[in-house]
Design a protein around this motif. Structure first.
Motif, PDB file in Angstrom:
ATOM      1  N   SER A   1       1.032  -1.504  -0.001  1.00  0.00           N
ATOM      2  CA  SER A   1      -0.258   0.479  -0.067  1.00  0.00           C
ATOM      3  C   SER A   1       0.574   0.778   0.325  1.00  0.00           C
ATOM      4  O   SER A   1       0.686   1.896  -0.106  1.00  0.00           O
ATOM      5  CB  SER A   1      -1.141   0.086   1.695  1.00  0.00           C
ATOM      6  OG  SER A   1      -0.220   0.102   2.632  1.00  0.00           O
ATOM      7  N   ILE A   2       2.233   1.333   0.913  1.00  0.00           N
ATOM      8  CA  ILE A   2       2.866   2.769   0.508  1.00  0.00           C
ATOM      9  C   ILE A   2       3.414   2.741  -1.255  1.00  0.00           C
ATOM     10  O   ILE A   2       2.665   3.369  -1.416  1.00  0.00           O
ATOM     11  CB  ILE A   2       3.969   2.343   1.338  1.00  0.00           C
ATOM     12  CG1 ILE A   2       3.498   2.090   3.283  1.00  0.00           C
ATOM     13  CG2 ILE A   2       5.441   3.498   1.378  1.00  0.00           C
ATOM     14  CD1 ILE A   2       4.721   1.908   4.204  1.00  0.00           C
ATOM     15  N   ALA A   3       3.995   1.538  -1.642  1.00  0.00           N
ATOM     16  CA  ALA A   3       4.020   1.379  -2.522  1.00  0.00           C
ATOM     17  C   ALA A   3       3.658   1.740  -3.896  1.00  0.00           C
ATOM     18  O   ALA A   3       3.611   2.733  -4.752  1.00  0.00           O
ATOM     19  CB  ALA A   3       5.135   0.135  -2.941  1.00  0.00           C
ATOM     20  N   LEU A   4       1.874   1.938  -3.706  1.00  0.00           N
ATOM     21  CA  LEU A   4       0.904   1.841  -4.835  1.00  0.00           C
ATOM     22  C   LEU A   4       0.169   3.573  -4.394  1.00  0.00           C
ATOM     23  O   LEU A   4      -0.612   3.806  -5.133  1.00  0.00           O
ATOM     24  CB  LEU A   4       0.240   1.074  -4.313  1.00  0.00           C
ATOM     25  CG  LEU A   4       0.386  -0.014  -5.167  1.00  0.00           C
ATOM     26  CD1 LEU A   4      -0.965  -1.754  -5.022  1.00  0.00           C
ATOM     27  CD2 LEU A   4       1.064  -0.634  -6.583  1.00  0.00           C
ATOM     28  N   TRP A   5       0.392   3.821  -2.689  1.00  0.00           N
ATOM     29  CA  TRP A   5      -0.617   5.132  -3.007  1.00  0.00           C
ATOM     30  C   TRP A   5      -0.556   6.546  -3.529  1.00  0.00           C
ATOM     31  O   TRP A   5      -1.021   6.946  -4.143  1.00  0.00           O
ATOM     32  CB  TRP A   5       0.099   5.621  -0.888  1.00  0.00           C
ATOM     33  CG  TRP A   5      -0.327   7.327  -1.049  1.00  0.00           C
ATOM     34  CD1 TRP A   5       0.311   7.828  -1.223  1.00  0.00           C
ATOM     35  CD2 TRP A   5      -1.265   7.081  -0.713  1.00  0.00           C
ATOM     36  NE1 TRP A   5      -0.684   8.861  -0.780  1.00  0.00           N
ATOM     37  CE2 TRP A   5      -1.897   8.420  -0.648  1.00  0.00           C
ATOM     38  CE3 TRP A   5      -3.269   6.486  -0.633  1.00  0.00           C
ATOM     39  CZ2 TRP A   5      -3.039   8.845  -0.188  1.00  0.00           C
ATOM     40  CZ3 TRP A   5      -4.187   6.239  -0.052  1.00  0.00           C
ATOM     41  CH2 TRP A   5      -4.450   7.793   0.046  1.00  0.00           C
ATOM     42  N   PRO A   6       1.055   6.644  -4.145  1.00  0.00           N
ATOM     43  CA  PRO A   6       1.078   7.928  -5.370  1.00  0.00           C
ATOM     44  C   PRO A   6       0.491   7.428  -6.319  1.00  0.00           C
ATOM     45  O   PRO A   6       0.078   8.601  -6.793  1.00  0.00           O
ATOM     46  CB  PRO A   6       2.529   7.667  -5.666  1.00  0.00           C
ATOM     47  CG  PRO A   6       3.531   7.127  -4.627  1.00  0.00           C
ATOM     48  CD  PRO A   6       2.444   5.617  -4.303  1.00  0.00           C
TER      49      PRO A   6
ATOM     50  N   ASP B   1      -2.861   8.098  -5.387  1.00  0.00           N
ATOM     51  CA  ASP B   1      -3.379   9.549  -5.047  1.00  0.00           C
ATOM     52  C   ASP B   1      -3.757  10.271  -6.144  1.00  0.00           C
ATOM     53  O   ASP B   1      -4.735  11.079  -6.572  1.00  0.00           O
ATOM     54  CB  ASP B   1      -2.250  10.020  -4.494  1.00  0.00           C
ATOM     55  CG  ASP B   1      -2.247  11.456  -3.924  1.00  0.00           C
ATOM     56  OD1 ASP B   1      -3.247  11.518  -3.332  1.00  0.00           O
ATOM     57  OD2 ASP B   1      -1.836  12.162  -4.549  1.00  0.00           O
ATOM     58  N   ARG B   2      -2.925   9.895  -7.443  1.00  0.00           N
ATOM     59  CA  ARG B   2      -3.345  10.489  -8.673  1.00  0.00           C
ATOM     60  C   ARG B   2      -4.820   9.699  -9.487  1.00  0.00           C
ATOM     61  O   ARG B   2      -5.306  10.715 -10.235  1.00  0.00           O
ATOM     62  CB  ARG B   2      -2.208  10.186  -9.796  1.00  0.00           C
ATOM     63  CG  ARG B   2      -0.724  10.616  -9.946  1.00  0.00           C
ATOM     64  CD  ARG B   2       0.233  10.386 -10.962  1.00  0.00           C
ATOM     65  NE  ARG B   2       0.362   8.483 -11.027  1.00  0.00           N
ATOM     66  CZ  ARG B   2       1.645   8.290 -10.553  1.00  0.00           C
ATOM     67  NH1 ARG B   2       2.108   9.215  -9.519  1.00  0.00           N
ATOM     68  NH2 ARG B   2       1.600   7.066 -10.883  1.00  0.00           N
ATOM     69  N   LEU B   3      -5.162   8.310  -9.255  1.00  0.00           N
ATOM     70  CA  LEU B   3      -6.105   8.256  -9.517  1.00  0.00           C
ATOM     71  C   LEU B   3      -7.090   8.862  -8.646  1.00  0.00           C
ATOM     72  O   LEU B   3      -8.515   9.936  -9.642  1.00  0.00           O
ATOM     73  CB  LEU B   3      -5.967   6.673  -9.300  1.00  0.00           C
ATOM     74  CG  LEU B   3      -8.073   6.028  -9.745  1.00  0.00           C
ATOM     75  CD1 LEU B   3      -7.934   6.389 -10.832  1.00  0.00           C
ATOM     76  CD2 LEU B   3      -7.575   4.995  -9.677  1.00  0.00           C
ATOM     77  N   ILE B   4      -7.077   9.190  -7.210  1.00  0.00           N
ATOM     78  CA  ILE B   4      -8.300   9.759  -6.907  1.00  0.00           C
ATOM     79  C   ILE B   4      -8.157  11.546  -6.966  1.00  0.00           C
ATOM     80  O   ILE B   4      -9.368  12.219  -7.668  1.00  0.00           O
ATOM     81  CB  ILE B   4      -7.941   9.760  -4.785  1.00  0.00           C
ATOM     82  CG1 ILE B   4      -8.052   8.302  -4.526  1.00  0.00           C
ATOM     83  CG2 ILE B   4      -8.357  11.148  -5.081  1.00  0.00           C
ATOM     84  CD1 ILE B   4      -7.404   8.271  -2.954  1.00  0.00           C
ATOM     85  N   ASN B   5      -7.114  12.149  -7.405  1.00  0.00           N
ATOM     86  CA  ASN B   5      -7.261  13.676  -8.457  1.00  0.00           C
ATOM     87  C   ASN B   5      -7.544  13.988  -9.913  1.00  0.00           C
ATOM     88  O   ASN B   5      -8.374  14.364  -9.345  1.00  0.00           O
ATOM     89  CB  ASN B   5      -5.797  13.983  -8.310  1.00  0.00           C
ATOM     90  CG  ASN B   5      -5.629  14.424  -6.554  1.00  0.00           C
ATOM     91  OD1 ASN B   5      -5.973  14.509  -5.782  1.00  0.00           O
ATOM     92  ND2 ASN B   5      -3.699  14.079  -6.736  1.00  0.00           N
ATOM     93  N   MET B   6      -8.051  12.305 -10.239  1.00  0.00           N
ATOM     94  CA  MET B   6      -8.368  12.796 -11.225  1.00  0.00           C
ATOM     95  C   MET B   6      -9.860  12.064 -11.102  1.00  0.00           C
ATOM     96  O   MET B   6     -10.579  12.828 -12.053  1.00  0.00           O
ATOM     97  CB  MET B   6      -7.853  11.202 -12.507  1.00  0.00           C
ATOM     98  CG  MET B   6      -6.036  11.542 -12.903  1.00  0.00           C
ATOM     99  SD  MET B   6      -6.222  10.350 -13.868  1.00  0.00           S
ATOM    100  CE  MET B   6      -7.115   9.726 -15.160  1.00  0.00           C
TER     101      MET B   6
END
Length: 259
Positions: free
Chosen positions: A72-77, A80-85
């Protein structure tokens, strides 16, 4: 001194605060026996098997939880981009108002046959059928063969989604990144093949000069511009420029008819 029974046959003295009845002694012994049995209770085979299963489960569950946390730490960026999109898409949806087939702030995107993107925006879009959409103040953004930006706008338009055809009427204006501006009354755009055509009078201005013609055919992918006459062409003439690139007084012009 010799000891012996108390004189006169008296019983030895007894403290009443330490006196206990037989029932109290039996009850205390029973409690002591129960506590000792509970402490010394031998585990049954079922209890041992249950504890072994718990230990085996912990050996797998704890490393799996650690791997899940690291993943989850590795996939968080990316998350985060998907959430912003998604937030951006929601903001765009908030700006859209759909009422009885009309949509304000419409946006249509696609690719031509050379995989170059194009985009059509309009102040208002009205869905007439599954294929036809009437547009108010449409603007089409495309790319030329060399990758230069080009924009075409008009007061009214009709977009055929399946054929990717855009018919523009009233105050048609074409702007190219190289400085060419072309205006006319109507224009037909084939967004899939990158062709713009008009059979009415057009006026063009740019670094080359000025041009008036009775019709035009532009092929973005082949880089061809054909104008139909009669018309008038005024070319900029740099022959009178001064030495070392210093221009003299206003440049002369050449006027040529278009046949």
């Amino acid at each position: 001194m010799s000891s012996g029974p108390p004189p006169n046959g008296d019983k030895p003295p007894r403290r009443e605060d330490f006196a206990r009845s037989a029932d109290q002694v039996a009850r205390q012994r029973s409690l002591l026996h129960q506590d000792t049995s509970r402490l010394r209770r031998v585990l049954r085979p079922g209890d041992i098997a249950r504890r072994q299963r718990l230990v085996r489960w912990a050996k797998w569950a704890l490393p799996a939880a650690a791997l899940l946390l690291l993943g989850s730490i590795a996939l968080w960026p990316a998350l985060d981009r998907l959430i912003n999109m998604q937030r951006g898409a929601l903001r765009e949806m908030e700006n859209l108002h759909v009422t009885s087939g009309n949509m304000l702030g419409a946006v249509y995107r696609g690719l031509d046959e050379h995989d170059r993107p194009f985009m059509i925006t309009a102040d208002q879009a009205q869905q007439i059928s599954q294929d036809r959409i009437n547009l108010t103040r449409p603007v089409a953004d495309t790319l030329t063969q060399g990758g230069d930006w080009m924009m075409v706008s008009a007061a009214q338009g009709v977009y055929l989604q399946h054929e990717q055809l855009l018919d523009l009427t009233q105050d048609v204006a074409l702007y190219r990144e190289d400085g060419v501006i072309l205006t006319g009354v109507t224009a037909d755009m084939d967004l899939r093949q990158g062709i713009i055509a008009s059979d009415q009078w057009v006026h063009a201005e740019g670094p080359f000069g000025m041009l008036d013609a009775q019709g035009v055919l532009l092929s973005q992918h082949e880089g061809i511009a054909q104008f139909r006459g009669p018309g008038r062409l005024i070319l900029n003439d740099d022959a009178h420029a001064g030495p070392a690139g210093h221009p003299s007084a206003p440049h002369a012009s050449q006027t040529e008819p278009i046949r």
